[in-house]
Design a protein around this motif. Structure first.
Motif, PDB file in Angstrom:
ATOM      1  N   ASP A  68      -7.368   6.288  11.451  1.00 60.72           N
ATOM      2  CA  ASP A  68      -6.354   5.270  11.205  1.00 60.72           C
ATOM      3  C   ASP A  68      -5.959   4.695  12.571  1.00 60.72           C
ATOM      4  O   ASP A  68      -5.127   5.262  13.285  1.00 60.72           O
ATOM      5  CB  ASP A  68      -5.140   5.896  10.508  1.00 60.72           C
ATOM      6  CG  ASP A  68      -4.070   4.868  10.162  1.00 60.72           C
ATOM      7  OD1 ASP A  68      -4.104   3.754  10.733  1.00 60.72           O
ATOM      8  OD2 ASP A  68      -3.202   5.190   9.332  1.00 60.72           O
ATOM      9  N   ARG A  69      -6.564   3.573  12.940  1.00 63.75           N
ATOM     10  CA  ARG A  69      -6.346   3.020  14.280  1.00 63.75           C
ATOM     11  C   ARG A  69      -4.905   2.549  14.472  1.00 63.75           C
ATOM     12  O   ARG A  69      -4.336   2.650  15.558  1.00 63.75           O
ATOM     13  CB  ARG A  69      -7.324   1.861  14.527  1.00 63.75           C
ATOM     14  CG  ARG A  69      -8.790   2.296  14.616  1.00 63.75           C
ATOM     15  CD  ARG A  69      -9.724   1.103  14.542  1.00 63.75           C
ATOM     16  NE  ARG A  69      -9.602   0.437  13.256  1.00 63.75           N
ATOM     17  CZ  ARG A  69      -9.695  -0.880  13.065  1.00 63.75           C
ATOM     18  NH1 ARG A  69      -9.913  -1.667  14.095  1.00 63.75           N
ATOM     19  NH2 ARG A  69      -9.568  -1.397  11.855  1.00 63.75           N
ATOM     20  N   GLU A  70      -4.321   2.007  13.420  1.00 58.46           N
ATOM     21  CA  GLU A  70      -2.927   1.558  13.521  1.00 58.46           C
ATOM     22  C   GLU A  70      -2.005   2.733  13.857  1.00 58.46           C
ATOM     23  O   GLU A  70      -1.076   2.600  14.668  1.00 58.46           O
ATOM     24  CB  GLU A  70      -2.476   0.895  12.211  1.00 58.46           C
ATOM     25  CG  GLU A  70      -3.054  -0.494  11.956  1.00 58.46           C
ATOM     26  CD  GLU A  70      -4.464  -0.451  11.392  1.00 58.46           C
ATOM     27  OE1 GLU A  70      -4.963   0.669  11.120  1.00 58.46           O
ATOM     28  OE2 GLU A  70      -5.083  -1.520  11.230  1.00 58.46           O
ATOM     29  N   ALA A  71      -2.276   3.864  13.236  1.00 59.94           N
ATOM     30  CA  ALA A  71      -1.448   5.041  13.515  1.00 59.94           C
ATOM     31  C   ALA A  71      -1.644   5.537  14.943  1.00 59.94           C
ATOM     32  O   ALA A  71      -0.689   5.954  15.607  1.00 59.94           O
ATOM     33  CB  ALA A  71      -1.780   6.148  12.516  1.00 59.94           C
ATOM     34  N   ALA A 116     -11.748  -0.455   7.228  1.00 56.44           N
ATOM     35  CA  ALA A 116     -10.424   0.160   7.199  1.00 56.44           C
ATOM     36  C   ALA A 116     -10.557   1.646   6.901  1.00 56.44           C
ATOM     37  O   ALA A 116     -11.606   2.129   6.464  1.00 56.44           O
ATOM     38  CB  ALA A 116      -9.573  -0.520   6.126  1.00 56.44           C
ATOM     39  N   ARG A 117      -9.481   2.373   7.139  1.00 57.70           N
ATOM     40  CA  ARG A 117      -9.523   3.810   6.887  1.00 57.70           C
ATOM     41  C   ARG A 117      -9.744   4.090   5.402  1.00 57.70           C
ATOM     42  O   ARG A 117      -9.120   3.469   4.531  1.00 57.70           O
ATOM     43  CB  ARG A 117      -8.224   4.473   7.325  1.00 57.70           C
ATOM     44  CG  ARG A 117      -8.353   6.000   7.291  1.00 57.70           C
ATOM     45  CD  ARG A 117      -7.075   6.699   7.651  1.00 57.70           C
ATOM     46  NE  ARG A 117      -7.340   8.072   8.023  1.00 57.70           N
ATOM     47  CZ  ARG A 117      -6.565   9.110   7.711  1.00 57.70           C
ATOM     48  NH1 ARG A 117      -5.451   8.915   7.027  1.00 57.70           N
ATOM     49  NH2 ARG A 117      -6.881  10.322   8.075  1.00 57.70           N
ATOM     50  N   ASP A 118     -10.647   5.017   5.118  1.00 63.58           N
ATOM     51  CA  ASP A 118     -10.943   5.401   3.741  1.00 63.58           C
ATOM     52  C   ASP A 118     -11.422   6.856   3.773  1.00 63.58           C
ATOM     53  O   ASP A 118     -12.615   7.127   3.992  1.00 63.58           O
ATOM     54  CB  ASP A 118     -12.022   4.472   3.154  1.00 63.58           C
ATOM     55  CG  ASP A 118     -12.203   4.672   1.658  1.00 63.58           C
ATOM     56  OD1 ASP A 118     -12.017   5.815   1.194  1.00 63.58           O
ATOM     57  OD2 ASP A 118     -12.544   3.689   0.970  1.00 63.58           O
ATOM     58  N   MET A 147      -6.290  13.545  11.807  1.00 64.61           N
ATOM     59  CA  MET A 147      -6.930  12.584  10.894  1.00 64.61           C
ATOM     60  C   MET A 147      -8.271  13.119  10.389  1.00 64.61           C
ATOM     61  O   MET A 147      -8.599  13.005   9.207  1.00 64.61           O
ATOM     62  CB  MET A 147      -7.124  11.246  11.618  1.00 64.61           C
ATOM     63  CG  MET A 147      -5.834  10.523  11.933  1.00 64.61           C
ATOM     64  SD  MET A 147      -6.122   9.026  12.900  1.00 64.61           S
ATOM     65  CE  MET A 147      -4.438   8.414  13.029  1.00 64.61           C
TER      66      MET A 147
END
Length: 519
Positions: A309-312, A343-345, A383
């Protein structure tokens, strides 16, 4: 390494035309001190005199552009004082002449002509002319000097001195971004040191008064400098490797200016009454060793890409001061396009690992022992655990981490670099098969051809298409995971004036000659 390392840049002033001094206005203000920036204007008239005390974040082995450490972004404030670069980095990835007057390609970018400013001398009075440029490049290309720039010099077929102010370069292959190679080691033209421990002689605004390698160095003004003299009488550099201690030295007055990369310090600086000059100069990534199982399997690498999760990461580690990175073309690059990054999945991550035969994947993660690296690794560890992956964090000192990277003795490792400030150099040096900084060992004929096509054309639109094609292949096969674009730069006490605006600089290169100490 451009970790930094040596690092070179992209040309937004485009290589379709000759790069000429004055064609793009940028960085004389930061590198030579010739012009005032907005920040400097707000400080009022410049004041000459006094001593500027600068805290460096890493040691230097010797004062010679052959030492690749001097080409790292945090040490360029020292290197720029001693060695005027031929080319400099401007806003948004641009590269433009500095000591050079112009750099002009032939029709197919296999030949370039460098024209120098007239009347430039080294600090010992000897002329810095075309022959001096040839001698410098030849010296740094020799194996015994161990310059990382030797790989760049090896792309040159022949060098011919046309006149005292003109050199013709014939390349072994087309390179539309050839002038980018002269923003750092190859561009810091110098005379060879007179003795093994002596400094190489440069043409910058300051000269060496005394030096204790790896510990400190004191510089005094160069009386024969070609441009406006430096404001401070003396510059005193001290190596302060611990980031917290360096910051406290700034607060206590033991240092006037320091290099900083710690997000919490940038947040605290305003409350502490400090000033800053920062830009988007680094990118945090993860390297996979694609030459060894299980990371020779793209499904395994893609699985970990889906798990992140790059945003996190940006929010937790960089406190909202950076940006999410979505590939090897940075957000300010002139080659920027519409990037497609998954996106994260977590479900997809688990499915890919099962498909690859590694539902219980475990691996060792090498990381810098500094707090930021530890925190970044811990976030990733959590993660990956959600995708059923066990990651063991192994902290290493910078030297050991560098050795592991260059010798590809790792499974997965942390990698922070300023290389992505120059798209041309980043793609060619990190992702082309057999390239000098292809630490992952990744090889893609399609991506390699796209990179070669981009480098061979002076047509900006064609180069953009080719680079975007290569970048998309990098993201799809994931030899490297892209996390965040980060803020780096300088923090200074309130009495330091003349700090330039480098907020659009992907390579934060500042000359101390433009700074002064308020009285």
């Amino acid at each position: 390494m451009k970790r930094h390392t040596h690092v070179l840049v992209a040309t937004a002033c485009t290589a379709a035309l000759a790069l000429t001094a004055g064609a793009c206005s940028a960085s004389d203000d930061t590198v030579s001190g010739a012009a005032a920036t907005k920040a400097a204007t707000d400080d009022g008239p410049a004041v000459d005199g006094g001593t500027l005390k600068i805290g460096l974040d890493r040691p230097f082995a010797k004062l010679d552009p052959a030492d690749s450490g001097l080409a790292s972004m945090p040490l360029m404030i020292l290197t720029n004082a001693l060695y005027d670069p031929l080319m400099v980095n401007g806003d948004n990835g641009a590269v433009q002449p500095n000591l050079a007057k112009s750099f002009t390609p032939n029709a197919d970018a296999t030949g370039w002509t460098l024209d120098l400013r007239e009347g430039v001398t080294f600090s010992d009075g000897k002329p810095l002319d075309g022959q001096a440029v040839v001698d410098h490049v030849t010296r740094l290309s020799k194996p015994e000097n161990k310059c990382a720039c030797a790989a760049d010099a090896a792309t040159i077929g022949t060098m011919t001195v046309n006149s005292p102010t003109s050199v013709a370069f014939t390349l072994k292959a087309p390179n539309a971004a050839f002038p980018n190679l002269f923003t750092r080691s190859l561009g810091y033209v110098s005379e060879a040191p007179a003795a093994p421990d002596a400094p190489a002689v440069g043409s910058g605004p300051y000269t060496v008064e005394s030096v204790q390698p790896g510990v400190s160095v004191t510089l005094a003004r160069n009386p024969s400098y070609r441009g406006p003299k430096g404001h401070a009488d003396k510059l005193v550099y001290k190596v302060l490797p611990d980031s917290d201690s360096r910051y406290q030295s700034l607060r206590s007055g033991d240092a006037d200016l320091i290099w900083a990369e710690t997000p919490a310090q940038f947040k605290q600086a305003t409350a502490d009454g400090l000033r800053s000059a920062t830009g988007p100069g680094s990118t945090s990534t993860v390297l996979f060793n694609t030459k060894a199982a299980p990371f020779d399997d793209p499904k395994v690498r893609k699985a970990l890409q889906y798990a992140v999760d790059r945003e996190a990461v940006e929010k937790i580690v960089y406190l909202g001061q950076g940006k999410v990175s979505d590939g090897p073309i940075g957000s300010t690059s002139p080659y920027r396009g519409t990037a497609a990054h998954p996106a994260r999945d977590v479900a997809k991550a688990r499915a890919l690992l099962a498909e690859a035969g590694h539902p219980d994947l475990s691996f060792e993660y090498l990381v810098d022992s500094r707090p930021e690296g530890q925190q970044r690794a811990t976030v990733l560890q959590q993660m990956f655990a959600e995708a059923g992956v066990k990651m063991t964090i192994k902290p290493l000192d910078p030297a050991s981490l560098g050795t592991a990277m260059y010798q590809r003795q790792f499974q997965v490792m942390d990698f922070i670099t300023s290389l992505f400030g120059d798209t041309d150099t980043a793609l060619a040096s990190l992702f082309a098969t057999g390239a000098p900084y292809n630490f992952t060992g990744w090889s893609s004929p399609a991506a390699g051809q796209a990179i070669a096509t981009g480098r061979a054309t002076l047509d900006q639109a064609q180069r953009t298409r080719s680079y975007q094609e290569a970048a998309q292949a990098v993201v799809e096969e994931a030899p490297m995971l892209f996390l965040t674009e980060n803020t780096v730069g300088f923090l200074a006490s309130a009495k330091v004036a003349g700090l330039p605006d480098v907020s659009k600089r992907t390579v934060v290169s500042v000359s101390p000659a433009v700074l002064w100490v308020k009285k």
